[in-house]
Design an enzyme around this catalytic site. Structure first.
Site, PDB file in Angstrom:
ATOM      1  N   ARG A  67      -4.157 -10.602   3.448  1.00 33.68           N
ATOM      2  CA  ARG A  67      -4.374 -10.668   1.888  1.00 33.68           C
ATOM      3  C   ARG A  67      -2.913  -9.801   1.248  1.00 33.68           C
ATOM      4  O   ARG A  67      -2.709  -8.779   1.744  1.00 33.68           O
ATOM      5  CB  ARG A  67      -5.301  -9.722   1.259  1.00 33.68           C
ATOM      6  CG  ARG A  67      -5.752  -9.584  -0.224  1.00 33.68           C
ATOM      7  CD  ARG A  67      -6.941  -8.768  -0.456  1.00 33.68           C
ATOM      8  NE  ARG A  67      -7.237  -8.559  -1.707  1.00 33.68           N
ATOM      9  CZ  ARG A  67      -6.818  -7.589  -2.564  1.00 33.68           C
ATOM     10  NH1 ARG A  67      -5.997  -6.621  -1.865  1.00 33.68           N
ATOM     11  NH2 ARG A  67      -7.008  -7.566  -3.948  1.00 33.68           N
ATOM     12  N   LYS A  83       0.642  -1.262  -0.020  1.00 31.68           N
ATOM     13  CA  LYS A  83       0.035   0.153  -0.027  1.00 31.68           C
ATOM     14  C   LYS A  83       0.837   1.247  -0.164  1.00 31.68           C
ATOM     15  O   LYS A  83       2.089   1.465   0.238  1.00 31.68           O
ATOM     16  CB  LYS A  83      -0.960  -0.177   1.287  1.00 31.68           C
ATOM     17  CG  LYS A  83      -2.215  -0.879   1.104  1.00 31.68           C
ATOM     18  CD  LYS A  83      -3.232  -0.458   0.116  1.00 31.68           C
ATOM     19  CE  LYS A  83      -4.199  -1.779  -0.081  1.00 31.68           C
ATOM     20  NZ  LYS A  83      -5.159  -1.711   0.999  1.00 31.68           N
TER      21      LYS A  83
END
Length: 369
Positions: free
Chosen positions: A340, A305
């Site tokens: 994930r 991210k």
């Protein structure tokens, strides 16, 4: 005026006993908590915080009004709830230890690997097979990028991208979740052999999604995102990001249950990176343990991210392995059930070492101070 109450774990431990005294197991995971904060808010403003140990919960909750006390009792029960395994066709995914979901993006524009797996089904299926061999408990397939500013995808195109890969993975015997906001895609992929609906809009994008999810009987991941319609990243304004996301997920969960989704089929995702600043994402990662109080398995995705780049000289997405593994371990420390990730082999290895450090068969915690 609306008052709300929260029980937030603030001291985590490796075993049922710690320097703080007795501890409770969080969400049936391998993580224990010994100290907690009892927080009361009114219309978004914190009125009080009280710290207490696991042995003192009755005394702490006795200070609350009847309605807040009932909610706090429910959260206390949920914090200790043991979750049943996920049934994914012939596969069973146990949730007492962290499980890894491997990401497979069948898109031209995903922020991390856009286009890599879209044009060659053999490359995509080989990558999925490699993730499974490396220890992924499931594969999470997406046919639409949800990065900020990404263009919307017509559901017909999304189906064409995703369904053939679901069929290939189903033939491998894989557990499959599908990252989609559209009921037509949900229906097509479940029919093709997928098992779990992973909706980044928490079933809000299409008014038919709630009804379909309930009728399907499939497990569904409800993820926090502040925006609606096509921009999930908009409207990210919070009084306290951890408590506000808690309230938001509770409301979405309640709406799903009212629509007929079985509570045992709901997983919750706090939505790291969706409509949050760097500071807010860090606060969420540090506050993950509170979400056990909602009583559902936690599904967390922070892999590659933007927050990692922001903390590491703007490293591009493909150079964020170290930060991704760090955040995965942080999620494990909070008792998250499914994590994930893009880099499965490295994260599975980290998870196995993490589990070894907490295994009472390998470490005599009674001998530790």
């Amino acid at each position: 005026m609306t008052r709300t109450v929260y029980i937030r774990p603030i001291a985590l431990a490796d075993s049922p006993q710690s320097e703080e005294g007795e501890a409770i197991r969080l969400g049936g995971s391998m993580v224990w908590a010994s100290r907690f904060a009892l927080i009361v808010r009114e219309n978004g403003t914190v009125l009080s915080r009280r710290r207490f140990g696991a042995n003192d919960v009755a005394e702490a909750l006795a200070t609350l009004s009847a309605d807040l006390g009932a909610e706090a009792e429910l959260q206390w029960s949920n914090l200790r709830k043991v979750h049943a395994p996920l049934r994914c066709g012939a596969r069973t995914i146990r949730l007492e230890q962290p499980q890894i979901a491997g990401i497979l993006n069948i898109t031209p524009d995903s922020f991390s690997d856009g286009g890599r797996f879209l044009d060659d089904a053999h490359v995509a299926s080989d990558h999925a097979a490699a993730m499974l061999e490396a220890g992924a408990a499931m594969i999470d397939i997406g046919g639409e990028s949800t990065r900020p500013g990404a263009a919307a995808v017509w559901e017909g195109d999304e189906i064409k991208r995703v369904v053939p890969m679901v069929e290939r993975l189903a033939a491998m015997g894989a557990a499959i979740s599908v990252d989609t906001r559209r009921p037509a895609v949900m229906e097509a992929t479940l029919r093709a052999g997928a098992h779990i609906i992973n909706d980044v809009s928490a079933l809000r994008h299409d008014p038919r999604s709630l009804e379909f999810a309930a009728a399907s009987g499939a497990p569904v991941v409800l993820m926090h995102a502040p925006g609606d319609a096509e921009d999930l990243h908009s409207n990210g304004s919070y009084d306290d990001v951890v408590l506000d996301v808690f309230d938001w997920l509770r409301a979405c969960r309640d709406k799903a249950v009212t629509a007929g989704v079985a509570p045992e089929n709901i997983l919750l995702d706090p939505g790291i990176g969706f409509g949050k600043t760097l500071a807010e994402n860090l606060q969420l990662m540090n506050g993950l343990a509170i979400f056990h109080g909602l009583g559902h398995p936690l599904f967390v995705g922070a892999s590659r991210k933007r927050m990692i780049g922001a903390l590491s000289n703007e490293a591009p997405a493909h150079q964020r392995l170290g930060g991704s593994v760090t955040l995965a371990l942080k999620a494990m420390d909070a008792g998250s059930h499914i994590i994930r990730v893009h880099d499965v082999a490295e994260t599975v290895q980290a998870a196995r070492v993490w589990r070894g450090l907490r295994d009472a068969a390998l470490t005599d915690f009674a001998q530790m101070p």
